[in-house]
Design a protein around this motif. Structure first.
Motif, PDB file in Angstrom:
ATOM      1  N   ILE A  45      16.776 -12.692   3.423  1.00 33.35           N
ATOM      2  CA  ILE A  45      18.139 -12.166   3.510  1.00 33.35           C
ATOM      3  C   ILE A  45      18.185 -10.978   4.453  1.00 33.35           C
ATOM      4  CG2 ILE A  45      20.088 -11.231   2.212  1.00 33.35           C
ATOM      5  CD1 ILE A  45      18.777 -12.434  -0.291  1.00 33.35           C
ATOM      6  N   GLY A  46      19.105 -11.019   5.415  1.00 33.04           N
ATOM      7  CA  GLY A  46      19.309  -9.902   6.323  1.00 33.04           C
ATOM      8  C   GLY A  46      20.510  -9.085   5.897  1.00 33.04           C
ATOM      9  N   LEU A  47      20.267  -8.047   5.101  1.00 41.86           N
ATOM     10  CA  LEU A  47      21.345  -7.202   4.597  1.00 41.86           C
ATOM     11  C   LEU A  47      21.840  -6.264   5.692  1.00 41.86           C
ATOM     12  CD1 LEU A  47      19.697  -6.289   1.180  1.00 41.86           C
ATOM     13  CD2 LEU A  47      21.546  -7.939   1.548  1.00 41.86           C
ATOM     14  N   GLY A  48      23.081  -5.843   5.569  1.00 37.94           N
ATOM     15  CA  GLY A  48      23.612  -4.883   6.523  1.00 37.94           C
ATOM     16  C   GLY A  48      24.789  -5.410   7.308  1.00 37.94           C
ATOM     17  N   ASN A  49      25.274  -4.567   8.203  1.00 33.38           N
ATOM     18  CA  ASN A  49      26.466  -4.856   8.997  1.00 33.38           C
ATOM     19  C   ASN A  49      26.078  -4.955  10.472  1.00 33.38           C
ATOM     20  OD1 ASN A  49      28.959  -5.017  10.195  1.00 33.38           O
ATOM     21  ND2 ASN A  49      29.817  -3.218   9.172  1.00 33.38           N
ATOM     22  N   SER A  50      26.174  -6.138  11.037  1.00 33.64           N
ATOM     23  CA  SER A  50      25.797  -6.330  12.435  1.00 33.64           C
ATOM     24  C   SER A  50      26.715  -5.585  13.394  1.00 33.64           C
ATOM     25  CB  SER A  50      25.790  -7.824  12.782  1.00 33.64           C
ATOM     26  OG  SER A  50      27.056  -8.410  12.525  1.00 33.64           O
ATOM     27  N   ARG A  51      27.876  -5.149  12.904  1.00 28.21           N
ATOM     28  CA  ARG A  51      28.820  -4.406  13.751  1.00 28.21           C
ATOM     29  C   ARG A  51      28.483  -2.916  13.821  1.00 28.21           C
ATOM     30  NH1 ARG A  51      34.603  -6.894  11.553  1.00 28.21           N
ATOM     31  NH2 ARG A  51      34.097  -9.097  11.878  1.00 28.21           N
ATOM     32  N   SER A  52      27.601  -2.471  12.935  1.00 26.58           N
ATOM     33  CA  SER A  52      27.176  -1.067  12.910  1.00 26.58           C
ATOM     34  C   SER A  52      25.698  -1.012  13.261  1.00 26.58           C
ATOM     35  CB  SER A  52      27.430  -0.467  11.528  1.00 26.58           C
ATOM     36  OG  SER A  52      26.888   0.834  11.423  1.00 26.58           O
ATOM     37  N   THR A  53      25.366  -0.516  14.438  1.00 25.19           N
ATOM     38  CA  THR A  53      23.995  -0.611  14.940  1.00 25.19           C
ATOM     39  C   THR A  53      22.944  -0.063  13.979  1.00 25.19           C
ATOM     40  OG1 THR A  53      24.858  -0.426  17.186  1.00 25.19           O
ATOM     41  CG2 THR A  53      22.495  -0.136  16.904  1.00 25.19           C
ATOM     42  N   VAL A  68      28.585  -7.403   4.842  1.00 28.81           N
ATOM     43  CA  VAL A  68      28.825  -6.373   3.832  1.00 28.81           C
ATOM     44  C   VAL A  68      30.120  -6.667   3.090  1.00 28.81           C
ATOM     45  CG1 VAL A  68      27.528  -4.562   5.004  1.00 28.81           C
ATOM     46  CG2 VAL A  68      29.927  -4.919   5.585  1.00 28.81           C
ATOM     47  N   THR A  69      30.232  -6.115   1.890  1.00 33.29           N
ATOM     48  CA  THR A  69      31.400  -6.374   1.047  1.00 33.29           C
ATOM     49  C   THR A  69      32.693  -5.955   1.736  1.00 33.29           C
ATOM     50  OG1 THR A  69      30.035  -6.051  -0.924  1.00 33.29           O
ATOM     51  CG2 THR A  69      32.415  -5.925  -1.217  1.00 33.29           C
ATOM     52  N   GLY A  70      32.623  -4.889   2.538  1.00 32.73           N
ATOM     53  CA  GLY A  70      33.822  -4.427   3.236  1.00 32.73           C
ATOM     54  C   GLY A  70      34.336  -5.420   4.262  1.00 32.73           C
ATOM     55  N   VAL A  71      33.475  -6.314   4.722  1.00 31.96           N
ATOM     56  CA  VAL A  71      33.869  -7.335   5.699  1.00 31.96           C
ATOM     57  C   VAL A  71      34.267  -8.637   5.003  1.00 31.96           C
ATOM     58  CG1 VAL A  71      33.052  -8.786   7.611  1.00 31.96           C
ATOM     59  CG2 VAL A  71      32.438  -6.360   7.526  1.00 31.96           C
ATOM     60  N   THR A  72      33.493  -9.026   3.984  1.00 31.79           N
ATOM     61  CA  THR A  72      33.721 -10.317   3.328  1.00 31.79           C
ATOM     62  C   THR A  72      34.598 -10.228   2.088  1.00 31.79           C
ATOM     63  OG1 THR A  72      31.760 -10.113   1.923  1.00 31.79           O
ATOM     64  CG2 THR A  72      31.459 -11.080   4.113  1.00 31.79           C
ATOM     65  N   GLY A  73      34.628  -9.064   1.444  1.00 30.60           N
ATOM     66  CA  GLY A  73      35.345  -8.937   0.186  1.00 30.60           C
ATOM     67  C   GLY A  73      34.585  -9.519  -0.988  1.00 30.60           C
ATOM     68  N   ILE A  74      33.346  -9.933  -0.745  1.00 32.89           N
ATOM     69  CA  ILE A  74      32.525 -10.554  -1.780  1.00 32.89           C
ATOM     70  C   ILE A  74      31.298  -9.685  -2.030  1.00 32.89           C
ATOM     71  CG2 ILE A  74      31.242 -12.622  -2.448  1.00 32.89           C
ATOM     72  CD1 ILE A  74      32.908 -14.163  -0.373  1.00 32.89           C
ATOM     73  N   GLU A  75      31.002  -9.432  -3.301  1.00 29.08           N
ATOM     74  CA  GLU A  75      29.817  -8.660  -3.642  1.00 29.08           C
ATOM     75  C   GLU A  75      28.570  -9.418  -3.192  1.00 29.08           C
ATOM     76  OE1 GLU A  75      27.859  -5.427  -4.860  1.00 29.08           O
ATOM     77  OE2 GLU A  75      30.009  -5.602  -5.304  1.00 29.08           O
ATOM     78  N   SER A 100      17.237 -18.806   5.524  1.00 33.59           N
ATOM     79  CA  SER A 100      17.685 -17.426   5.728  1.00 33.59           C
ATOM     80  C   SER A 100      19.202 -17.341   5.581  1.00 33.59           C
ATOM     81  CB  SER A 100      17.265 -16.914   7.105  1.00 33.59           C
ATOM     82  OG  SER A 100      17.960 -17.608   8.128  1.00 33.59           O
ATOM     83  N   PHE A 101      19.659 -16.108   5.362  1.00 34.34           N
ATOM     84  CA  PHE A 101      21.098 -15.895   5.179  1.00 34.34           C
ATOM     85  C   PHE A 101      21.440 -14.455   5.540  1.00 34.34           C
ATOM     86  CE2 PHE A 101      24.800 -14.999   2.332  1.00 34.34           C
ATOM     87  CZ  PHE A 101      25.701 -15.847   2.972  1.00 34.34           C
ATOM     88  N   LYS A 102      22.593 -14.287   6.221  1.00 34.73           N
ATOM     89  CA  LYS A 102      23.108 -12.958   6.562  1.00 34.73           C
ATOM     90  C   LYS A 102      24.450 -12.782   5.850  1.00 34.73           C
ATOM     91  CE  LYS A 102      22.772 -13.816  11.038  1.00 34.73           C
ATOM     92  NZ  LYS A 102      22.793 -13.636  12.510  1.00 34.73           N
ATOM     93  N   PRO A 103      24.464 -12.130   4.692  1.00 33.09           N
ATOM     94  CA  PRO A 103      25.681 -12.059   3.875  1.00 33.09           C
ATOM     95  C   PRO A 103      26.754 -11.100   4.392  1.00 33.09           C
ATOM     96  CG  PRO A 103      23.922 -10.815   2.838  1.00 33.09           C
ATOM     97  CD  PRO A 103      23.311 -11.495   4.026  1.00 33.09           C
TER      98      PRO A 103
END
Length: 329
Positions: A88-96, A134-141, A129-132
């Protein structure tokens, strides 16, 4: 004298090596100028790899080799021949500074679809693999998504990668932490979500993290420490002719021991000179936090460093899971 409330303001760190004062029970070794600390805390294991640089080809290879060696050690207690692994790749790809997880997953070799086709040679594990995001982007925990995937795909082991926070500027982009304790997504950017761990998922979770940010209070505190080191260096070398020939902008005084006593420190720093490191940091937290100026800071070369670190961690996972994996990167 003003009393600092230590419980009201606390400095940020996700590194176990910065939280434990007594490291006498840790296993410590150095190889190719890379430091490795293996710490057991309660029932969990923490491996901390500290290095100076991975931008140089040789340094990158040395750190990669150590990372693979240590990751294999911690995986050995959980991997089985037919294990199904979810990376799992946690984090926000929009925030370096928070993009480490997604970037690392981009370099992970996935094989689950090939196992479904029955077309995999020996020496490879069943990996997806999966890149979930962040909750602020998806609205899902994030934990809700991962729990669903683990149950649906019958996953046996999760490897989670995320950016962390450090309480020292010297560790930013220069430390890798590996642990079997799990991880709380978003911890590195101060947005903790429900943890991913054996307790919440019902299967082992190996967490890999790199500190990419520090807070402003840490920077101010470390600057004062380096000021004292620099002044100590100058005092010790005041009659050193060779030292005078060195460009002051390039010499490295970071390993210098501070030679000043408490009175000397107070003469240089005034009342601040009487405070220890923890008291200084807590004071700066107390000053900056109420006015929202305890900013989270990352180095200017963070884009380049995240690409290199993502490549290193991705390839390190590949080498640790697949005995037949080879790479020249």
């Amino acid at each position: 004298m003003h009393t600092i409330d230590l419980g009201k303001y606390d400095y940020r760190t996700d590194l176990i090596i910065e939280k434990i004062d007594n490291l006498k029970d840790s296993v410590h070794y150095e190889e190719n100028k890379i430091l490795v600390d293996n710490i057991k805390n309660l029932n969990n294991q923490y491996i901390t790899i500290s290095f100076d640089d991975i931008t140089d080809k040789n340094n990158y290879k040395n750190v990669l080799d150590i990372f693979v060696k240590e990751l294999k050690k911690i995986l050995a207690g959980y991997l089985k021949e037919n294990s199904k692994i979810l990376v799992i790749g946690l984090g926000n790809s929009r925030s370096t500074p928070d993009s480490l997880g997604p970037l690392a997953v981009d370099n992970v070799l996935v094989t689950r679809h090939l196992f479904d086709l029955g077309d995999v040679e020996s020496g490879y594990k069943n990996v997806c693999s999966f890149k979930p995001q962040v909750t602020g982007v998806t609205g899902i925990e994030t934990s809700e998504v991962i729990i669903g995937l683990v149950e649906r795909l019958n996953i046996d082991l999760v490897i989670a990668i995320d950016a962390l926070a450090s309480s020292s500027i010297t560790r930013v982009n220069r430390t890798i932490q590996i642990t079997d304790s799990g991880i709380a997504p978003g911890s590195g950017v101060g947005n903790n979500r429900q943890e991913l761990s054996l307790k919440t998922l019902g299967i082992p979770v190996i967490a890999i993290g790199v500190p990419t940010i520090v807070d402003a209070a840490t920077i101010v505190t470390d600057t004062i420490k380096y000021l004292l080191k620099q002044l100590s260096y100058k005092v010790e070398n005041v009659d050193n002719v060779k030292a005078k020939l060195i460009n002051e902008k390039t010499y490295d005084y970071s390993k210098q021991d501070v030679i000043f006593n408490d009175k000397d420190k107070e003469r240089v720093l005034g009342m601040l000179g009487g405070l220890n490191d923890n008291e200084l940091k807590t004071l700066f937290l107390e000053v900056l936090t109420p006015v929202n100026y305890n900013l989270m800071v990352t180095p200017k070369e963070i884009d380049f460093m995240m690409e290199k670190m993502g490549l290193l961690i991705g390839n390190g996972i590949n080498k640790s899971l697949h005995s037949s994996f080879n790479t020249t990167k």
